[in-house]
Write an enzyme that holds these catalytic residues in place. Sequence first.
Site, PDB file in Angstrom:
ATOM      1  N   VAL A  16      57.055  26.659  38.835  1.00 17.93           N
ATOM      2  CA  VAL A  16      56.490  25.897  39.950  1.00 17.93           C
ATOM      3  C   VAL A  16      57.343  26.086  41.206  1.00 17.93           C
ATOM      4  O   VAL A  16      58.567  26.075  41.147  1.00 17.93           O
ATOM      5  CB  VAL A  16      56.414  24.397  39.590  1.00 17.93           C
ATOM      6  CG1 VAL A  16      55.823  23.590  40.744  1.00 17.93           C
ATOM      7  CG2 VAL A  16      55.585  24.207  38.333  1.00 17.93           C
ATOM      8  N   ASP A  17      56.679  26.287  42.347  1.00 18.46           N
ATOM      9  CA  ASP A  17      57.318  26.407  43.655  1.00 18.46           C
ATOM     10  C   ASP A  17      58.173  27.661  43.816  1.00 18.46           C
ATOM     11  O   ASP A  17      59.028  27.726  44.696  1.00 18.46           O
ATOM     12  CB  ASP A  17      58.190  25.171  43.958  1.00 18.46           C
ATOM     13  CG  ASP A  17      57.363  23.926  44.177  1.00 18.46           C
ATOM     14  OD1 ASP A  17      56.210  24.078  44.619  1.00 18.46           O
ATOM     15  OD2 ASP A  17      57.865  22.822  43.903  1.00 18.46           O
ATOM     16  N   SER A  21      51.900  31.969  45.544  1.00 10.48           N
ATOM     17  CA  SER A  21      50.772  31.996  46.477  1.00 10.48           C
ATOM     18  C   SER A  21      51.185  32.508  47.847  1.00 10.48           C
ATOM     19  O   SER A  21      50.444  33.239  48.511  1.00 10.48           O
ATOM     20  CB  SER A  21      50.159  30.596  46.598  1.00 10.48           C
ATOM     21  OG  SER A  21      49.660  30.156  45.354  1.00 10.48           O
ATOM     22  N   GLY A  96      52.142  27.605  37.742  1.00  8.77           N
ATOM     23  CA  GLY A  96      53.499  27.620  37.221  1.00  8.77           C
ATOM     24  C   GLY A  96      53.786  26.544  36.199  1.00  8.77           C
ATOM     25  O   GLY A  96      54.692  26.676  35.386  1.00  8.77           O
ATOM     26  N   LEU A 451      37.802   3.348   7.004  1.00 10.74           N
ATOM     27  CA  LEU A 451      39.123   2.876   7.402  1.00 10.74           C
ATOM     28  C   LEU A 451      39.896   2.302   6.214  1.00 10.74           C
ATOM     29  O   LEU A 451      39.308   1.930   5.184  1.00 10.74           O
ATOM     30  CB  LEU A 451      38.993   1.796   8.479  1.00 10.74           C
ATOM     31  CG  LEU A 451      38.455   2.242   9.843  1.00 10.74           C
ATOM     32  CD1 LEU A 451      38.140   1.028  10.698  1.00 10.74           C
ATOM     33  CD2 LEU A 451      39.456   3.151  10.536  1.00 10.74           C
ATOM     34  N   SER A 452      41.204   2.230   6.385  1.00 13.15           N
ATOM     35  CA  SER A 452      42.029   1.535   5.396  1.00 13.15           C
ATOM     36  C   SER A 452      41.577   0.077   5.329  1.00 13.15           C
ATOM     37  O   SER A 452      41.391  -0.579   6.347  1.00 13.15           O
ATOM     38  CB  SER A 452      43.503   1.604   5.798  1.00 13.15           C
ATOM     39  OG  SER A 452      44.302   0.873   4.900  1.00 13.15           O
ATOM     40  N   LYS A 456      36.836   1.164   0.018  1.00 15.77           N
ATOM     41  CA  LYS A 456      36.463   2.421  -0.631  1.00 15.77           C
ATOM     42  C   LYS A 456      36.845   2.427  -2.110  1.00 15.77           C
ATOM     43  O   LYS A 456      36.013   2.690  -2.989  1.00 15.77           O
ATOM     44  CB  LYS A 456      37.141   3.597   0.089  1.00 15.77           C
ATOM     45  CG  LYS A 456      36.792   3.727   1.553  1.00 15.77           C
ATOM     46  CD  LYS A 456      37.525   4.881   2.203  1.00 15.77           C
ATOM     47  CE  LYS A 456      39.040   4.731   2.162  1.00 15.77           C
ATOM     48  NZ  LYS A 456      39.516   3.548   2.879  1.00 15.77           N
ATOM     49  N   SER A 524      40.249   9.989   4.830  1.00 15.94           N
ATOM     50  CA  SER A 524      39.753  11.282   5.350  1.00 15.94           C
ATOM     51  C   SER A 524      39.166  11.101   6.750  1.00 15.94           C
ATOM     52  O   SER A 524      37.949  11.183   6.941  1.00 15.94           O
ATOM     53  CB  SER A 524      38.724  11.902   4.410  1.00 15.94           C
ATOM     54  OG  SER A 524      37.767  10.978   3.965  1.00 15.94           O
TER      55      SER A 524
END
Length: 615
Positions: A16-17, A21, A96, A451-452, A456, A524
């Site tokens: 950068v700088d 350009s 940059g 979700l936990s 499940k 999952s």
Amino acid sequence: MPTEPDLLRFLTCGSVDDGKSTLIGRLLYESGRLPDDQLAALEADSKRVGTRGGDLDFALLVDGLTAEREQGITIDVAYRHFGTARRRFVVADTPGHEQYTRNTVTGASTAEAAVLLVDARAGVVRQTRRHTHLVGLLGIRRVALAVNKLDLVDFARPVFDRIAAEYRAVAAGAGITEVSAVPVCALDGDNVVTPSPRTPWYAGPTLLDWLESVPVDDQAAAGPLRVVVQWVNRPGPDFRGFSGRVVGGSVRPGDRVVVLPAGKRATVARLVTYDGELDVATAGQSVTVVLAEPVDVGRGDLLAAVDDAPVPADRFEADLIWMDEQDLRPGRQYLAKIGARTLGLTVDAVAHRLDVTTRERVAATGLRLNEIGLAEVRFAAPVAADPYTRNRDTGGFLLIDRLTNATAGAGLLRGELRRPTNVRWQALDVDQAMRSALNGHRPCVVWFTGLSGAGKSTIANVVERRLHVEGRHTMLLDGDNVRHGLNRDLGFTATDRVENIRRVAEVAGLMVQAGLIVLVAFISPFRAERELARGVVGSEAFREVFVDTPLPVAEQRDPKGLYAKARRGELPDFTGIDSPYEPPLDPDLRIDTTTTDPDEAATLVIDALRAAGIV
């Protein structure tokens, strides 16, 4: 009739700088090729938003974005065309900042040379090393090192010599064979177009002299024939051609070619363009190839020289440049854009990543934003590809995130990874169908995700108990239980979670081969990993059950106290708190646990299995 000057595509890069350009603007201005309207706009913009007190601010010729002009930096890749009596140029000015590494890759991918700037006050910095490695990796072998802002160190030759020597060592390590160091003050034009009286100790070329004389080796043109088919051209019943770009070698009527990956051979009958037929087409030209034989050719196929054609393969070793804020996860499925084809790709493993400062190869299981590494990749189907060092077009590819469609990384193929020849499928007398018949039911995987604390494992346990009473052969794989053995070596990083699911999917697939009904209860969290599991098991035997529980409800239950720990910062990357959960878009069964208890949920699951003819 005078010949047209040749074309050089080059890249400018640096930290950068460092003045990229400004340097390009000075080149455009002093080459005398600026149109009057652009010059007038430059004068007006310099007075309005320039940084030189009303004097011409050459950076404004390149920094076109409003944000760039406000900050005085380059964000996008800016392309500019200019020329001299000796050569035409296309210059890519790249950002940059490290966060815009993807832009540097974009600019370097088509460049034949590079101008790399360093600030004489700072010398070779980390970003210099990063850009040098990217330039070398992307096949650029000739670099001009512009040691800029030399006026701020009084044009001291020892400073210049020290920086040039240090950089040459860095470049050699990146495989760059030719470095020309030029002392520059872009702001005042020293050694940009004309030699500077302020560097009497320098007798080398100016930057423009170097650009006009650096050799352009068209490696693709010198290589074997490669035509990427982009379109099957059928304007009428009497014409059938294959339109695409010649990306390697040359082609003439009468040449024998092979269509890849199918492997069919044919003879080139005609080369057709909008302006008429050609006797020869070379690398860089677009052409419609008409074949003498009626072979099947489609978009994405490759026409190659019969005597030097790549062998289609699906597994390769590749250098990867990672560009996504989401880490690269081995085992996760991405899309790959290679040539004119888009197909699935999986990164099987990351061998190492490169420390750009020390050039040390560091062991890694994944890649983060802007990291560079070596990996094993697997395409969903065989592709006809060359090593990137041989052909950029047939050896480079993009990785695309399946969910966001964003470019996640760039890959450069090194070579095919051949499968072990001594590993074969063993023929067995008892197969899955025979085991299923003995069990009295069809095998399948019921994949519970959520979700936990969603419930499940509780639901899966009730389902298994009922199936067991019916005499069904089952196995329940629970997320916590599996981590006590098979996956005890894995943590909870995104990469480890992918591997966790991959292993479980492979085990579940084996159990399906054994004829079992496999109940899998895992958070999952990522759709891509659940699709990976579906692919391993097979769609016909895979049932996805979304145990849908809102986060506040799951957190209120918190049977293991995990949410509380995550809120205290004791469990980083916990799903639902600081790591996302991606709910299924089209599950086979959705269970709302705010209105359905475990027994009712189990009934829904078993009813679905009966409806599918599994039990």
